[in-house]
Design a protein around this motif. Sequence first.
Motif, PDB file in Angstrom:
ATOM      1  N   PRO A 138       2.119  66.916 -50.799  1.00 60.23           N
ATOM      2  CA  PRO A 138       0.722  66.883 -50.381  1.00 60.23           C
ATOM      3  C   PRO A 138       0.354  65.491 -49.879  1.00 60.23           C
ATOM      4  CG  PRO A 138       0.877  66.877 -52.766  1.00 60.23           C
ATOM      5  CD  PRO A 138       2.281  67.046 -52.241  1.00 60.23           C
ATOM      6  N   ALA A 139      -0.736  65.422 -49.115  1.00 53.95           N
ATOM      7  CA  ALA A 139      -1.152  64.165 -48.486  1.00 53.95           C
ATOM      8  C   ALA A 139      -2.485  63.684 -49.061  1.00 53.95           C
ATOM      9  CB  ALA A 139      -1.276  64.376 -46.982  1.00 53.95           C
ATOM     10  N   PRO A 140      -2.791  62.399 -48.876  1.00 52.56           N
ATOM     11  CA  PRO A 140      -4.057  61.858 -49.366  1.00 52.56           C
ATOM     12  C   PRO A 140      -5.287  62.553 -48.764  1.00 52.56           C
ATOM     13  CG  PRO A 140      -2.568  60.084 -48.806  1.00 52.56           C
ATOM     14  CD  PRO A 140      -1.931  61.357 -48.312  1.00 52.56           C
ATOM     15  N   LEU A 141      -5.181  63.002 -47.507  1.00 55.42           N
ATOM     16  CA  LEU A 141      -6.286  63.710 -46.867  1.00 55.42           C
ATOM     17  C   LEU A 141      -5.721  64.894 -46.103  1.00 55.42           C
ATOM     18  CD1 LEU A 141      -9.336  63.805 -46.204  1.00 55.42           C
ATOM     19  CD2 LEU A 141      -8.847  62.372 -44.205  1.00 55.42           C
ATOM     20  N   ALA A 142      -6.328  66.055 -46.305  1.00 55.78           N
ATOM     21  CA  ALA A 142      -5.900  67.272 -45.609  1.00 55.78           C
ATOM     22  C   ALA A 142      -7.123  68.156 -45.398  1.00 55.78           C
ATOM     23  CB  ALA A 142      -4.844  68.016 -46.423  1.00 55.78           C
ATOM     24  N   MET A 143      -7.198  68.750 -44.205  1.00 55.32           N
ATOM     25  CA  MET A 143      -8.302  69.669 -43.923  1.00 55.32           C
ATOM     26  C   MET A 143      -7.787  70.837 -43.091  1.00 55.32           C
ATOM     27  SD  MET A 143     -11.732  67.304 -43.665  1.00 55.32           S
ATOM     28  CE  MET A 143     -12.033  67.693 -42.029  1.00 55.32           C
ATOM     29  N   ALA A 144      -8.431  71.985 -43.288  1.00 57.32           N
ATOM     30  CA  ALA A 144      -8.021  73.217 -42.620  1.00 57.32           C
ATOM     31  C   ALA A 144      -8.979  73.600 -41.499  1.00 57.32           C
ATOM     32  CB  ALA A 144      -7.958  74.355 -43.646  1.00 57.32           C
ATOM     33  N   ASP A 145      -8.450  74.387 -40.586  1.00 53.45           N
ATOM     34  CA  ASP A 145      -9.236  74.973 -39.504  1.00 53.45           C
ATOM     35  C   ASP A 145      -8.460  76.179 -38.990  1.00 53.45           C
ATOM     36  OD1 ASP A 145     -11.276  75.380 -37.667  1.00 53.45           O
ATOM     37  OD2 ASP A 145     -11.179  73.363 -36.840  1.00 53.45           O
TER      38      ASP A 145
END
Length: 160
Positions: free
Chosen positions: A22-29
């Motif tokens: 996993p990464a420090p920041l992740a967002m979905a779309d």
Amino acid sequence: MTLQYHTPLSLERQLALGIDPPAPLAMADRVRFSELDVLNHVNNAVYMHWFERLRIKYTQDWGLSRYMGSGDDPRIVIRSGQIHYRQEMRMDEDYVVTCGCIAFRTTSFSLAQTLWAGGTLRATFDCVLVLLNADGSGRYPIPEDVRQKMIDIDGARPHR
């Protein structure tokens, strides 16, 4: 499992979606019709927009820039970047873009970004960002509190 768009995803949520590590920041779309090319897959240029959108959020959340066009915020420019397209994307696919700093110097830092869909790594983008003074007159040092976030949250280290 319902996926929340445009909302930072926790490390646990990323792992549940098959994003490892996993990464420090992740967002979905989700892929939109307007992002397709004549072959009905996502146009290569669109990947850069997706990566940029999260990169801007990253610099805002870490306190580096507000992108207001005024004040003392640095200019943040891409010095170099390399994208690796691994698998095509299609209409209505949910995706997650991730971002994290891997190394930094006094006035520049390296980001690793990934694009995931259906638990599969679809693309990567590695870039070096350089900070300039707001008026472009010279280099802008990374503030100490931002460096500390890069170390504490991202696991980044000084580049040697």
